[in-house]
Enzyme design. Structure first.
Site, PDB file in Angstrom:
ATOM      1  N   HIS A  21       0.848  -1.186   0.000  1.00 42.58           N
ATOM      2  CA  HIS A  21       0.000   0.000   0.000  1.00 42.58           C
ATOM      3  C   HIS A  21       0.889   1.244   0.000  1.00 42.58           C
ATOM      4  O   HIS A  21       2.074   1.188   0.353  1.00 42.58           O
ATOM      5  CB  HIS A  21      -0.906   0.006   1.231  1.00 42.58           C
ATOM      6  N   CYS A  31      -2.168  -0.630   7.544  1.00 44.62           N
ATOM      7  CA  CYS A  31      -1.358   0.583   7.462  1.00 44.62           C
ATOM      8  C   CYS A  31      -1.437   1.396   8.748  1.00 44.62           C
ATOM      9  O   CYS A  31      -0.445   2.016   9.166  1.00 44.62           O
ATOM     10  CB  CYS A  31      -1.797   1.419   6.267  1.00 44.62           C
ATOM     11  N   GLU A  39       1.032   3.777   1.964  1.00 48.60           N
ATOM     12  CA  GLU A  39       1.593   4.120   3.268  1.00 48.60           C
ATOM     13  C   GLU A  39       2.787   3.232   3.611  1.00 48.60           C
ATOM     14  O   GLU A  39       3.832   3.709   4.071  1.00 48.60           O
ATOM     15  CB  GLU A  39       0.528   3.967   4.367  1.00 48.60           C
ATOM     16  N   CYS A  55      -5.997   1.702   6.112  1.00 46.44           N
ATOM     17  CA  CYS A  55      -6.646   0.466   6.544  1.00 46.44           C
ATOM     18  C   CYS A  55      -6.019   0.002   7.861  1.00 46.44           C
ATOM     19  O   CYS A  55      -5.110   0.637   8.406  1.00 46.44           O
ATOM     20  CB  CYS A  55      -6.484  -0.604   5.471  1.00 46.44           C
TER      21      CYS A  55
END
Length: 350
Positions: A66, A99, A68, A96
């Site tokens: 992701h 993260c 992040e 999420c």
């Protein structure tokens, strides 16, 4: 958590937060251009960007990639420390659970996000990991920074994806081939700008592809046409410019459907497809740019034509639409037809 993009009075955000979120939005657009869900992130310390990244699970075959996480990894490497306790993480979409947990482990001072994520958001939407006082580190969270802009990037991406999925349902003619997505994985192709149609009469059910960089769809574009050994991706630089640009793939080229029989690819037919496509573009195109070798196909155009030299492409990107000889009937046919003696090309019109 302060400043979330929820119902209630508008919240004023600092110029610093807005500026760094704009940088994260650039990363989100880079993700969209790579065919990834458009989420971008930057890590900032003392007013300086330490790392920036975007979503990349598809290209990296990594479910944890992701935006992040990618930004955190880069920042930790740059600083030589996995603890980022004097840093702020900016991300265009509410993080999420994975993260959010990683941000807590990294001990960020702040996490700032743009749009909320009602399905998986772990900073207040579905749950709020940052609100648990039992956790041994507390991170300040600010949401809703440029929320509308961040949401718009996602909305445009998924609208385009849904349209693509509908067009993928267009049945492939038995006498044609359609290049799959797999040859393009990891290549720099601006899929977020892709458009398709199968509605032009001359196509007779074939699917035609073009890139269109117009954000509002209201600007009269310049249309770019490939040559014999290329396709619309060759105009990446023009598509990245501020000028309204459409880059078209004729049938048999690029991401358009590819009739298998060489005999199908007549100059008159390609000219008819091109004329019908140009007539469908609104507002009407300003001019067409093409290599001079394509002149016989353009002979009957009323549109101003400007000749150009084709930009080169890396071999992998040049060859991606043509995984085997069967996909190359169009280039092979036109290479033969356009190499034959032909009327003198029309002069450049303006």
């Amino acid at each position: 958590m302060d400043g979330q993009a929820r119902h209630g009075p508008a919240v004023m955000h600092s110029p610093e937060d807005i500026g760094f979120m704009q940088l994260a939005l650039r990363q989100a657009q880079a993700a969209a251009d790579a065919g990834e869900v458009p989420v971008g992130a930057v890590v900032v310390r003392a007013g300086q960007v330490i790392a920036s990244a975007h979503n990349a699970p598809l290209g990296s075959h990594d479910p944890t990639a992701h935006a992040e996480v990618n930004a955190m990894r880069s920042a930790a490497q740059a600083l030589g420390n996995y603890r980022l306790d004097d840093c702020t993480l900016y991300v265009t979409l509410e993080p999420c659970a994975m993260c959010s947990g990683a941000a807590l482990h990294a001990r960020f001072k702040r996490v700032v996000f743009g749009a909320t994520e009602p399905k998986t958001g772990a900073a207040g939407s579905v749950l709020n990991l940052f609100a648990h006082e039992q956790i041994n580190h507390q991170t300040q969270v600010t949401g809703g920074v440029l929320a509308d802009d961040c949401a718009q990037v996602l909305q445009a991406f998924f609208e385009q994806r849904r349209a693509q999925q509908q067009l993928n349902k267009v049945p492939l003619r038995e006498d044609a081939l359609r290049t799959s997505d797999s040859p393009f994985v990891g290549l720099d192709v601006p899929f977020s700008l892709s458009h398709f149609t199968a509605d032009l009469p001359a196509l007779d059910g074939l699917r035609l592809h073009w890139f269109d960089n117009r954000q509002d769809g209201q600007s009269a574009p310049y249309v770019y046409l490939h040559g014999l050994d290329g396709w619309s991706a060759q105009y990446a630089a023009q598509l990245q410019s501020s000028e309204p640009v459409i880059a078209l793939d004729l049938p048999g080229f690029g991401l358009s459907d590819k009739p298998k029989k060489v005999a199908t690819h007549r100059i008159a037919w390609h000219s008819q497809v091109l004329n019908e496509f140009l007539a469908s573009v609104q507002p009407a195109p300003v001019a067409l740019h093409a290599p001079r070798v394509m002149a016989p196909i353009l002979a009957k155009l009323a549109l101003p034509v400007h000749w150009l030299d084709m930009p080169s492409l890396p071999a992998a990107l040049r060859d991606a639409p043509y995984p085997d000889r069967g996909h190359m009937a169009g280039p092979r046919a036109l290479s033969t037809l356009l190499a034959a003696p032909a009327p003198t090309p029309p002069p450049e019109r303006s």
